[in-house]
Scaffold this motif. Structure first.
Motif, short mmCIF file in Angstrom:
data_model
loop_
_atom_site.label_atom_id
_atom_site.label_comp_id
_atom_site.label_asym_id
_atom_site.label_seq_id
_atom_site.Cartn_x
_atom_site.Cartn_y
_atom_site.Cartn_z
N LEU A 32 0.87 -1.17 0.00
CA LEU A 32 0.00 0.00 0.00
C LEU A 32 0.91 1.22 0.00
O LEU A 32 1.64 1.47 0.97
CB LEU A 32 -0.91 0.01 1.23
N GLY A 33 0.89 1.96 -1.10
CA GLY A 33 1.79 3.09 -1.25
C GLY A 33 1.55 4.19 -0.24
O GLY A 33 0.42 4.53 0.08
N ARG A 34 2.65 4.72 0.26
CA ARG A 34 2.61 5.90 1.14
C ARG A 34 3.10 7.12 0.40
O ARG A 34 2.48 8.16 0.41
CB ARG A 34 3.45 5.64 2.38
N ARG A 35 4.25 6.96 -0.24
CA ARG A 35 4.86 8.10 -0.93
C ARG A 35 5.72 7.57 -2.07
O ARG A 35 6.38 6.55 -1.93
CB ARG A 35 5.69 8.91 0.04
N ILE A 36 5.71 8.31 -3.17
CA ILE A 36 6.61 8.02 -4.29
C ILE A 36 7.46 9.27 -4.50
O ILE A 36 6.94 10.39 -4.52
CB ILE A 36 5.84 7.62 -5.57
N THR A 37 8.77 9.07 -4.59
CA THR A 37 9.70 10.17 -4.81
C THR A 37 10.36 9.95 -6.16
O THR A 37 10.85 8.87 -6.45
CB THR A 37 10.75 10.24 -3.69
N PHE A 38 10.40 11.00 -6.94
CA PHE A 38 10.94 10.93 -8.30
C PHE A 38 12.40 11.35 -8.32
O PHE A 38 12.92 11.91 -7.34
CB PHE A 38 10.09 11.80 -9.23
N ALA A 39 13.07 11.10 -9.43
CA ALA A 39 14.50 11.35 -9.55
C ALA A 39 14.87 12.81 -9.28
O ALA A 39 15.95 13.09 -8.76
CB ALA A 39 14.99 10.93 -10.94
N ASP A 40 13.97 13.74 -9.60
CA ASP A 40 14.27 15.16 -9.39
C ASP A 40 14.03 15.60 -7.94
O ASP A 40 14.22 16.76 -7.60
CB ASP A 40 13.48 16.04 -10.35
N GLY A 41 13.57 14.68 -7.09
CA GLY A 41 13.40 14.98 -5.67
C GLY A 41 11.98 15.28 -5.24
O GLY A 41 11.68 15.27 -4.04
N HIS A 42 11.07 15.57 -6.17
CA HIS A 42 9.69 15.85 -5.74
C HIS A 42 8.99 14.53 -5.43
O HIS A 42 9.34 13.48 -5.95
CB HIS A 42 8.94 16.69 -6.78
N SER A 43 8.01 14.62 -4.55
CA SER A 43 7.30 13.40 -4.16
C SER A 43 5.81 13.63 -4.15
O SER A 43 5.34 14.76 -4.08
CB SER A 43 7.78 12.90 -2.80
N ILE A 44 5.09 12.51 -4.22
CA ILE A 44 3.63 12.53 -4.21
C ILE A 44 3.17 11.55 -3.15
O ILE A 44 3.65 10.41 -3.10
CB ILE A 44 3.06 12.12 -5.58
N ARG A 45 2.26 11.99 -2.33
CA ARG A 45 1.65 11.11 -1.34
C ARG A 45 0.66 10.20 -2.03
O ARG A 45 -0.18 10.66 -2.81
CB ARG A 45 0.97 11.98 -0.29
N LEU A 46 0.73 8.90 -1.75
CA LEU A 46 -0.09 7.92 -2.45
C LEU A 46 -1.28 7.41 -1.65
O LEU A 46 -1.93 6.45 -2.05
CB LEU A 46 0.78 6.72 -2.87
N ASN A 47 -1.56 8.03 -0.52
CA ASN A 47 -2.68 7.55 0.29
C ASN A 47 -3.36 8.72 0.96
O ASN A 47 -2.95 9.86 0.83
CB ASN A 47 -2.20 6.53 1.33
N ASP A 48 -4.40 8.41 1.72
CA ASP A 48 -5.14 9.45 2.42
C ASP A 48 -5.06 9.29 3.93
O ASP A 48 -5.86 9.85 4.66
CB ASP A 48 -6.61 9.47 1.97
N ARG A 49 -4.08 8.53 4.40
CA ARG A 49 -3.91 8.29 5.84
C ARG A 49 -2.85 9.25 6.37
O ARG A 49 -1.68 9.12 6.02
CB ARG A 49 -3.51 6.85 6.10
N SER A 50 -3.23 10.18 7.23
CA SER A 50 -2.28 11.17 7.73
C SER A 50 -1.20 10.54 8.58
O SER A 50 -0.09 11.04 8.63
CB SER A 50 -3.03 12.25 8.52
N ASP A 51 -1.48 9.42 9.27
CA ASP A 51 -0.47 8.81 10.13
C ASP A 51 0.63 8.13 9.32
O ASP A 51 1.71 7.87 9.84
CB ASP A 51 -1.11 7.80 11.09
#
Length: 136
Positions: free
Chosen positions: A112-131
């Motif tokens: 279950l994805g939490r975060r994906i970080t790309f080569a340039d350093g930016h990231s995207i949160r992959l879920n809706d769980r704040s914890d």
């Protein structure tokens, strides 16, 4: 008067029961262990931008050095879209790092994805769980 109230109550209860399947959804904790996490770095091989959840497919080396494709489940595309993320943010072939919660059944190559970080350093949160932001 009493029979009209009872009839109305029975009708409303029937509508309520018929709407229950709409609320049905699998539990995150039934499939994944949110108290644990794993991190993989590899190549983004595929993106399934579909409902009810998107899936990110990442090819990376496992602990034995073998190339394995990991399937990472994320939120529905509508949630990412509302957060300003479109499918164009995911470039197949790019190196990414994914933090995910492992499957409870021991399946090693899904999460279950939490975060994906790309080569340039930016990231995207992959879920809706704040914890999940605090668990790594």
């Amino acid at each position: 008067m009493r029979s009209k109230s009872r009839g109305l109550l029975v009708t409303l209860f029937g509508f309520f029961l018929s709407s229950v399947p709409v609320w049905a959804h699998h539990s995150v904790t039934a499939e994944f262990d949110p108290k644990k996490s794993f991190t993989i770095t590899g190549t983004l091989k595929k993106l399934d931008w579909t409902n009810p959840h998107i899936y990110v497919w990442v090819e990376a080396k496992d602990e034995n050095g073998q190339m394995v494709t990991y399937g990472i489940e994320a939120v529905p595309p509508g949630m990412l879209h509302r957060a300003g993320v479109t499918r164009d943010a995911f470039k197949v072939g790019e190196t990414v790092t994914v933090i995910a919660a492992p499957a409870k059944d021991g399946t090693k190559n899904i999460g279950l994805g939490r975060r994906i970080t790309f080569a340039d350093g930016h990231s995207i949160r992959l879920n809706d769980r704040s914890d999940d932001d605090n668990t790594q």
